[in-house]
Enzyme design. Structure first.
Site, PDB file in Angstrom:
ATOM      1  N   HIS A 183       0.816  -1.222   0.000  1.00 17.07           N
ATOM      2  CA  HIS A 183       0.000   0.000   0.000  1.00 17.07           C
ATOM      3  C   HIS A 183       0.850   1.273   0.000  1.00 17.07           C
ATOM      4  O   HIS A 183       0.353   2.354  -0.275  1.00 17.07           O
ATOM      5  CB  HIS A 183      -0.977   0.001   1.195  1.00 17.07           C
ATOM      6  CG  HIS A 183      -0.329   0.282   2.527  1.00 17.07           C
ATOM      7  ND1 HIS A 183       0.012  -0.713   3.418  1.00 17.07           N
ATOM      8  CD2 HIS A 183       0.031   1.448   3.127  1.00 17.07           C
ATOM      9  CE1 HIS A 183       0.528  -0.188   4.506  1.00 17.07           C
ATOM     10  NE2 HIS A 183       0.557   1.130   4.354  1.00 17.07           N
ATOM     11  N   ASP A 213       0.090  -7.822   1.939  1.00 17.41           N
ATOM     12  CA  ASP A 213       0.365  -6.393   1.758  1.00 17.41           C
ATOM     13  C   ASP A 213       1.866  -6.127   1.636  1.00 17.41           C
ATOM     14  O   ASP A 213       2.430  -5.243   2.268  1.00 17.41           O
ATOM     15  CB  ASP A 213      -0.210  -5.580   2.927  1.00 17.41           C
ATOM     16  CG  ASP A 213      -0.146  -4.082   2.678  1.00 17.41           C
ATOM     17  OD1 ASP A 213      -0.123  -3.670   1.491  1.00 17.41           O
ATOM     18  OD2 ASP A 213      -0.084  -3.314   3.660  1.00 17.41           O
ATOM     19  N   SER A 292       4.947   2.224   7.880  1.00 14.80           N
ATOM     20  CA  SER A 292       4.568   1.065   7.066  1.00 14.80           C
ATOM     21  C   SER A 292       5.727   0.622   6.184  1.00 14.80           C
ATOM     22  O   SER A 292       6.359   1.431   5.508  1.00 14.80           O
ATOM     23  CB  SER A 292       3.367   1.414   6.183  1.00 14.80           C
ATOM     24  OG  SER A 292       2.224   1.663   6.970  1.00 14.80           O
TER      25      SER A 292
END
Length: 340
Positions: A183, A213, A292
């Site tokens: 993402h 992810d 992230s």
């Protein structure tokens, strides 16, 4: 009693007087010499010329030699190291305690962060600016972190493109192979990574694992001394184990936060409900947007997982104490090389 010769090892030269004594004519010509020889117990006196045939030390020289020998023996106790007292465990414990009391040692989290920091990269995705509420929130957060007005336009990207997202990555192969979250780079027209030494390079996506992810990047240019991170199996990981998260929250960094493993085999559903991730590591080290894709490491600086999400029941996208990471076993398999 005959007195022994003092210089028994000195070279001798037959004296001329001995040769004269061998001649009967000469012997009768000097009766006083024979009498002197008798009074000396038969010993023949050496003439002064015979003493010059070789060097012979006298009493003063011998005394000096004795003094020098004594000095060497005495000095040996100074120059030769003396055998010290054997150290006991009590002595070692006392020395360690004294060091702990007088010296400030780095924390375990600081040492872990120092080990993994050369492998951590800043990942920025560029493209056409989005108008979604989530994109606007992230943009405001990045601008405020940089000291800019919340609605200031993004800069520093390729011509015609704006900064759409900032995340983190970790180098797992010294050829420039980088793990990050999907993402973070999804939809980006251009991806740039910044290495620990400041080198900036364009990167391309070489692999994805949507179910976890994860994305694999390949940097087109790398530092000469690039250091990949060491990966560690999570098979023996337990709740309560210390962990450190390193990344670029809101673009600030590299930043370090520490905590513990809160749980294992957790599940997480995205706020939009579009995806559910399983078998996650739950941790309480502070993480925010920008963390992230960054590494979650143990206290030895070994990567246990890739930070991928935070539990956020509100719309503020702030950390409330629960973060999630994809185990490194899954993350490494995304690169086509399961490490364990």
């Amino acid at each position: 009693m005959r007195r022994p010769a003092f210089y028994s090892r000195s070279p001798r030269t037959p004296p001329p007087a001995a040769e004269q004594a061998a001649d009967p004519a000469d012997a009768t010509a000097s009766p006083d010499a024979g009498g002197a020889a008798g009074t000396a117990g038969g010993a023949q006196a050496l003439p002064s010329s015979s003493l010059k045939t070789g060097w012979q030390p006298g009493r003063k020289s011998f005394a000096l030699l004795v003094v020098l020998c004594a000095a060497l023996v005495t000095g040996g106790t100074v120059f030769w190291p003396r055998q010290g007292k054997a150290l006991t465990q009590k002595d070692i414990d006392a020395a360690v305690m004294r060091t702990l009391q007088t010296a400030t040692l780095p924390s375990a989290a600081a040492k872990a962060a120092d080990i993994v920091r050369p492998s951590v990269v800043r990942v920025v995705g560029y493209g056409t600016e989005k108008a979604t509420p989530e994109a606007k929130t992230q943009k405001r957060g990045r601008n405020m972190a940089k000291g800019k007005p919340p609605e200031a336009p993004s800069d520093g990207g390729p011509p015609g493109q704006v900064e759409r997202g900032v995340g983190t990555g970790v180098v797992i192969v010294d050829k420039g192979v980088i793990l990050t979250n999907l993402h973070v780079v999804a939809g980006a027209e251009t991806i740039k990574v910044t290495f620990a030494d400041g080198l900036e390079a364009v990167a391309t996506i070489t692999g994805v694992q949507p179910e976890n992810d994860l994305a694999v990047l390949q940097a087109q240019k790398i530092p000469d001394d690039l250091i990949p991170a060491v990966m560690r199996s999570t098979a023996d990981l337990r709740p309560g184990d210390g962990v450190v998260a390193v990344g670029f929250p809101f673009g600030i960094g590299p930043s370090v936060s520490s905590g513990v493993v809160s749980g294992l085999k957790r599940s997480f559903r995205s706020p939009e409900g579009k995806q559910e991730l399983g078998n996650l590591i739950q941790f309480d080290a502070a993480a925010n947007p920008g963390n992230s894709g960054g590494p979650l490491v143990n206290m030895d600086g070994e990567v246990l997982g890739i930070v991928t999400a935070i539990l956020n029941p509100t719309q503020q996208r702030t950390f409330i104490g629960i973060g999630f990471a994809v185990p490194i076993e899954n993350a490494a398999s995304a690169a086509g090389s399961p490490p364990f």
